[in-house]
Write a protein that holds these residues in place. Structure first.
Motif, mmCIF file in Angstrom:
data_model
loop_
_atom_site.group_PDB
_atom_site.id
_atom_site.type_symbol
_atom_site.label_atom_id
_atom_site.label_comp_id
_atom_site.label_asym_id
_atom_site.label_seq_id
_atom_site.Cartn_x
_atom_site.Cartn_y
_atom_site.Cartn_z
ATOM 1 N N ALA A 292 -37.588 14.042 -45.453
ATOM 2 C CA ALA A 292 -38.853 13.306 -45.526
ATOM 3 C C ALA A 292 -39.588 13.625 -46.823
ATOM 4 O O ALA A 292 -40.163 12.730 -47.470
ATOM 5 C CB ALA A 292 -39.727 13.660 -44.322
ATOM 6 N N VAL A 293 -39.567 14.891 -47.236
ATOM 7 C CA VAL A 293 -40.197 15.297 -48.497
ATOM 8 C C VAL A 293 -39.571 14.552 -49.667
ATOM 9 O O VAL A 293 -40.277 14.011 -50.537
ATOM 10 C CB VAL A 293 -40.059 16.821 -48.704
ATOM 11 N N ASP A 294 -38.254 14.504 -49.706
ATOM 12 C CA ASP A 294 -37.553 13.857 -50.815
ATOM 13 C C ASP A 294 -37.843 12.362 -50.880
ATOM 14 O O ASP A 294 -37.881 11.781 -51.967
ATOM 15 C CB ASP A 294 -36.042 14.087 -50.679
ATOM 16 N N GLN A 295 -38.056 11.739 -49.746
ATOM 17 C CA GLN A 295 -38.292 10.297 -49.723
ATOM 18 C C GLN A 295 -39.740 9.924 -50.024
ATOM 19 O O GLN A 295 -40.004 8.877 -50.627
ATOM 20 C CB GLN A 295 -37.887 9.723 -48.363
ATOM 21 N N TRP A 296 -40.683 10.787 -49.635
ATOM 22 C CA TRP A 296 -42.105 10.427 -49.771
ATOM 23 C C TRP A 296 -42.882 11.505 -50.520
ATOM 24 O O TRP A 296 -44.000 11.863 -50.123
ATOM 25 C CB TRP A 296 -42.710 10.212 -48.383
ATOM 26 N N ARG A 297 -42.347 12.006 -51.595
ATOM 27 C CA ARG A 297 -42.901 13.162 -52.296
ATOM 28 C C ARG A 297 -44.380 13.024 -52.655
ATOM 29 O O ARG A 297 -45.155 13.966 -52.522
ATOM 30 C CB ARG A 297 -42.099 13.459 -53.574
ATOM 31 N N GLU A 298 -44.784 11.873 -53.133
ATOM 32 C CA GLU A 298 -46.148 11.714 -53.639
ATOM 33 C C GLU A 298 -47.123 11.181 -52.612
ATOM 34 O O GLU A 298 -48.305 11.018 -52.901
ATOM 35 C CB GLU A 298 -46.137 10.803 -54.877
ATOM 36 N N TYR B 44 -37.618 17.238 -30.488
ATOM 37 C CA TYR B 44 -39.053 16.987 -30.375
ATOM 38 C C TYR B 44 -39.542 16.115 -31.540
ATOM 39 O O TYR B 44 -40.222 15.108 -31.340
ATOM 40 C CB TYR B 44 -39.833 18.304 -30.393
ATOM 41 N N MET B 45 -39.221 16.530 -32.737
ATOM 42 C CA MET B 45 -39.778 15.863 -33.915
ATOM 43 C C MET B 45 -39.203 14.462 -34.095
ATOM 44 O O MET B 45 -39.941 13.491 -34.263
ATOM 45 C CB MET B 45 -39.548 16.724 -35.158
ATOM 46 N N ARG B 46 -37.888 14.336 -34.035
ATOM 47 C CA ARG B 46 -37.278 13.011 -34.184
ATOM 48 C C ARG B 46 -37.612 12.104 -33.001
ATOM 49 O O ARG B 46 -37.846 10.899 -33.167
ATOM 50 C CB ARG B 46 -35.763 13.141 -34.298
ATOM 51 N N GLY B 47 -37.595 12.700 -31.801
ATOM 52 C CA GLY B 47 -37.863 11.903 -30.614
ATOM 53 C C GLY B 47 -39.212 11.222 -30.669
ATOM 54 O O GLY B 47 -39.334 10.032 -30.340
ATOM 55 N N PHE B 48 -40.237 11.935 -31.099
ATOM 56 C CA PHE B 48 -41.571 11.337 -31.144
ATOM 57 C C PHE B 48 -41.785 10.464 -32.374
ATOM 58 O O PHE B 48 -42.617 9.562 -32.350
ATOM 59 C CB PHE B 48 -42.638 12.421 -31.012
ATOM 60 N N ALA B 49 -41.017 10.715 -33.428
ATOM 61 C CA ALA B 49 -41.041 9.789 -34.559
ATOM 62 C C ALA B 49 -40.516 8.428 -34.114
ATOM 63 O O ALA B 49 -40.963 7.380 -34.600
ATOM 64 C CB ALA B 49 -40.194 10.337 -35.706
ATOM 65 N N GLY B 50 -39.576 8.439 -33.150
ATOM 66 C CA GLY B 50 -39.043 7.191 -32.612
ATOM 67 C C GLY B 50 -39.885 6.616 -31.501
ATOM 68 O O GLY B 50 -40.214 5.432 -31.500
ATOM 69 N N ALA B 51 -40.259 7.443 -30.522
ATOM 70 C CA ALA B 51 -40.975 6.959 -29.336
ATOM 71 C C ALA B 51 -42.311 6.321 -29.685
ATOM 72 O O ALA B 51 -42.741 5.359 -29.039
ATOM 73 C CB ALA B 51 -41.188 8.104 -28.352
ATOM 74 N N GLY C 222 -42.999 4.825 -32.486
ATOM 75 C CA GLY C 222 -42.851 3.739 -33.456
ATOM 76 C C GLY C 222 -43.573 4.023 -34.751
ATOM 77 O O GLY C 222 -44.042 3.107 -35.434
ATOM 78 N N ALA C 223 -43.659 5.291 -35.117
ATOM 79 C CA ALA C 223 -44.430 5.702 -36.294
ATOM 80 C C ALA C 223 -43.832 5.145 -37.583
ATOM 81 O O ALA C 223 -42.612 5.012 -37.724
ATOM 82 C CB ALA C 223 -44.494 7.221 -36.372
ATOM 83 N N THR C 224 -44.710 4.826 -38.537
ATOM 84 C CA THR C 224 -44.299 4.356 -39.860
ATOM 85 C C THR C 224 -45.089 5.119 -40.920
ATOM 86 O O THR C 224 -45.945 5.953 -40.601
ATOM 87 C CB THR C 224 -44.568 2.846 -40.036
ATOM 88 N N GLY D 122 -45.990 12.326 -37.117
ATOM 89 C CA GLY D 122 -46.807 12.159 -38.313
ATOM 90 C C GLY D 122 -46.033 12.182 -39.610
ATOM 91 O O GLY D 122 -46.370 11.456 -40.551
ATOM 92 N N LEU D 123 -44.962 12.997 -39.686
ATOM 93 C CA LEU D 123 -44.341 13.260 -40.988
ATOM 94 C C LEU D 123 -42.951 12.672 -41.205
ATOM 95 O O LEU D 123 -42.621 12.292 -42.333
ATOM 96 C CB LEU D 123 -44.275 14.780 -41.224
ATOM 97 N N LEU D 124 -42.125 12.600 -40.177
ATOM 98 C CA LEU D 124 -40.725 12.247 -40.419
ATOM 99 C C LEU D 124 -40.514 10.824 -40.886
ATOM 100 O O LEU D 124 -39.480 10.518 -41.494
ATOM 101 C CB LEU D 124 -39.880 12.504 -39.170
ATOM 102 N N ASN D 125 -41.474 9.929 -40.632
ATOM 103 C CA ASN D 125 -41.358 8.552 -41.111
ATOM 104 C C ASN D 125 -42.299 8.266 -42.276
ATOM 105 O O ASN D 125 -42.581 7.107 -42.595
ATOM 106 C CB ASN D 125 -41.633 7.564 -39.969
ATOM 107 N N GLY D 126 -42.792 9.334 -42.912
ATOM 108 C CA GLY D 126 -43.602 9.147 -44.114
ATOM 109 C C GLY D 126 -45.077 8.983 -43.894
ATOM 110 O O GLY D 126 -45.818 8.683 -44.844
ATOM 111 N N GLY D 127 -45.546 9.165 -42.662
ATOM 112 C CA GLY D 127 -46.977 9.085 -42.392
ATOM 113 C C GLY D 127 -47.671 10.384 -42.775
ATOM 114 O O GLY D 127 -47.150 11.181 -43.564
#
Length: 596
Positions: free
Chosen positions: A42-48, A221-228, A230-232, A256-261
């Motif tokens: 996630a850091v590498d994709q949304w660094r700034e 936990y982290m991936r599951g809630f990033a999916g459940a 529908g976070a963007t 909050g974080l795994l999808n770049g939010g």
């Protein structure tokens, strides 16, 4: 029309379930991909992009990663090696998540200690962590100092703040540490089945236990809630729950974080400032514990509650009456209630928003999930077994304990506690066939014909009185609806010579509370066996860091008016209402002179 609504509900359930499963299907205990690798991606994709906001300071994903790297190099520099533990004893603050994220980069384990603890409970948690180093700040350092004499081994204290005596200045030590990621070779050979964190149970009925959270469980936990959820990348999650527990520290962080939010983190919950913060920060989601929502609906209306941008709130323990009021008053489009135990292998979601339900398993999904309800005897606190010695599944409407079949994949494994004996107590064997093993959640639930699950009570909280099972949660919910009752904690107390345990309610009341009117409402609204025999007036109800009511001390106090500060009442069978319990009245009850 009814068929159309049912099909729309099922379609939504399938959509959201599929979205969640897509995020977790590649997770495996044998994988070399660790939770820090997920965060790094996630850091590498949304660094700034902004990642964390705390007390008006915002850091980007890249800056958050740099903080984590400093902690990784610091730990490596003082000799912390893979598999070794560092205790993290601080309140919510900007560095909290980066600290344990950084420690996982070198294969170390972070023991997340409840910052509300002190004395013997604190020392207990530090001792069972096995840590040689502890990270504290100015707020928690005094409690650590007081507990030092109870520690079983020396533990170096590192302070993010002002160090004195034999404490070490962590702020100063970090200045010489690199912001670049540590070499991946330091964790070479590790798998997702290795331990990442220790997260402690709440300790509502005794000393906390340290649950072993593997990398794969943290990923679930982290991936599951990033999916459940529908976070963007457009989402902004408001977290006011403590990060030392999984709901705030893993579930909400993942969303909050795994999808770049991004995450807006608060030190602690404040009902009076809540809506001002949510509106000002432009938050789109927040994570709750049921009691948090009850505090919100009990607050006077404020202007900010009508101009928020929330699209969803998610959490667990939301009562049906509070749920309806949350939707109506705060105009929240979607509430996602879920169920899960930090250390367990059972999880479920109420994707379609059925008020009061904690999850749903449609008939077509039942064979795919690992959890069941089995019939349970609350008096013996044991599962009911048939003539063949096996457990009996609870049908719709029947109350039973929820159990999860233990397997070897990511979603069904049981990693247990640091204490092996405590882990063994949570395993139920020979359930539906000889040799099988299931995780005991300790939670009583019931289902309906449509497959919705409803939480009833914790085992040990439900008690038997007059030949009937009394759910403390259901009784407390009724009592809190009575005028003048602000909070209610219901539990069972032993009365010598009585069959079962008598119900007792600890109440926090307002100036309009009237014990006579209270008694009349209780008599009208509750069946005789569920009506509290005793009522105790409390100045406040002690809670854990996640707003769960503690009962153990109240149960120990019993109903002796000479040992309790404040008024105690009992339901007088002659007068038909609650009367003040005096010392002679107490003696009469003990002598069997009062038919309760």
């Amino acid at each position: 029309m009814r068929l159309k609504a049912r099909l729309e509900r099922d379609w939504r359930f399938f959509r959201d379930l599929n979205r969640t499963l897509k995020r977790v299907k590649t997770i495996a205990p044998t994988s070399a991909n660790l939770v820090c690798d997920d965060i790094q991606a996630a850091v590498d994709q949304w660094r700034e992009r902004p990642a964390l906001t705390y007390e008006k300071r915002t850091v980007t994903f890249a800056e958050m990663d740099a903080i984590a790297n400093r902690f990784a190099h610091w730990a490596k520099g003082i000799g912390v090696r893979r598999g070794q533990t560092v205790a993290l004893f601080m309140p919510n603050r900007l560095e909290y998540f980066p600290i344990w994220y950084g420690l996982t980069k070198i294969g170390a384990v972070a023991a997340l200690i409840n910052n509300q603890l002190a004395g013997a409970p604190l020392a207990h948690c530090l001792n069972i962590s096995g840590a040689a180093h502890a990270i504290v700040d100015d707020e928690t350092s005094p409690a650590f100092e007081e507990a030092k004499g109870l520690l079983e081994r020396p533990m170096q204290q590192w302070v993010l703040g002002h160090a004195h005596g034999d404490q070490r200045d962590l702020t100063q030590a970090l200045k010489s540490c690199s912001q670049l990621p540590p070499d991946r070779s330091v964790r070479e050979g590790m798998t997702a089945g290795d331990t990442a964190l220790y997260i402690y149970t709440s300790g509502t009925t005794g000393l906390p236990k340290a649950a072993r959270i593997t990398h794969v469980r943290a990923q679930l936990y982290m991936r599951g809630f990033a999916g459940a959820t529908g976070a963007t990348e457009k989402d902004r999650v408001y977290i006011t729950l403590p990060l030392y527990h999984a709901t705030g520290g893993l579930c909400a962080m993942g969303a909050g974080l795994l999808n770049g939010g991004s995450v807006v983190l608060k030190k602690k919950f404040s009902a009076s400032h809540f809506w001002d913060d949510v509106a000002a920060e432009g938050c789109t989601m927040f994570v709750y514990i049921g009691e948090l929502c009850r505090y919100l609906v009990n607050q006077p209306e404020v202007e900010a509650e009508g101009r928020h941008k929330l699209r969803m709130v998610f959490g667990n323990g939301l009562r049906a009456d509070v749920w309806a009021e949350m939707k109506r008053r705060f105009r929240i489009p979607e509430i996602l209630e879920f169920y899960g135990a930090t250390e367990g292998n059972v999880s479920m979601f109420n994707f379609d928003g059925k008020v009061g339900a904690i999850g749903r398993t449609p008939k077509w999904l039942k064979k795919k999930v690992n959890y069941r309800l089995v019939q349970f005897d609350v008096e013996t606190e044991e599962e009911v077994r048939g003539m063949n010695g096996l457990c009996i599944e609870a049908g719709p409407g029947q109350i039973g304990e929820c159990i999860g079949k233990i397997g070897h994949d990511a979603r069904s494994e049981f990693t247990g506690y640091v204490d092996k004996a405590a882990s063994d107590k949570k395993i139920l064997r020979d359930v539906f066939e000889k040799g099988d093993a299931w995780f005991r959640t300790g939670d009583l639930m019931k289902t309906d014909a449509e497959g919705y699950f409803y939480f009833v009570d914790r085992i040990g909280d439900t008690f038997r009185w007059k030949g009937e099972n009394v759910s403390t949660g259901e009784v407390a919910e009724r009592l809190q609806a009575i005028p003048g009752v602000m909070e209610a904690n219901v539990y069972g107390v032993t009365v010598e010579g009585a069959d079962g345990r008598a119900g007792m309610a600890g109440l926090v009341v307002g100036p309009e509370f009237d014990i006579k009117a209270f008694g009349e409402t209780v008599a009208h609204d509750l069946p005789p066996y569920a009506q509290p025999v005793f009522v105790r007036i409390l100045p406040a109800i002690e809670t854990t860091g996640t707003f769960k009511y503690r009962k153990i001390d109240l149960v120990a106090d019993g109903f002796d008016p000479t040992a309790i500060k404040g008024a105690v009442y009992y339901r007088d069978p002659v007068k038909g209402g609650y009367v003040r319990l005096t010392k002679p009245g107490y003696a009469k009850i003990l002598a069997g002179g009062v038919k309760l």
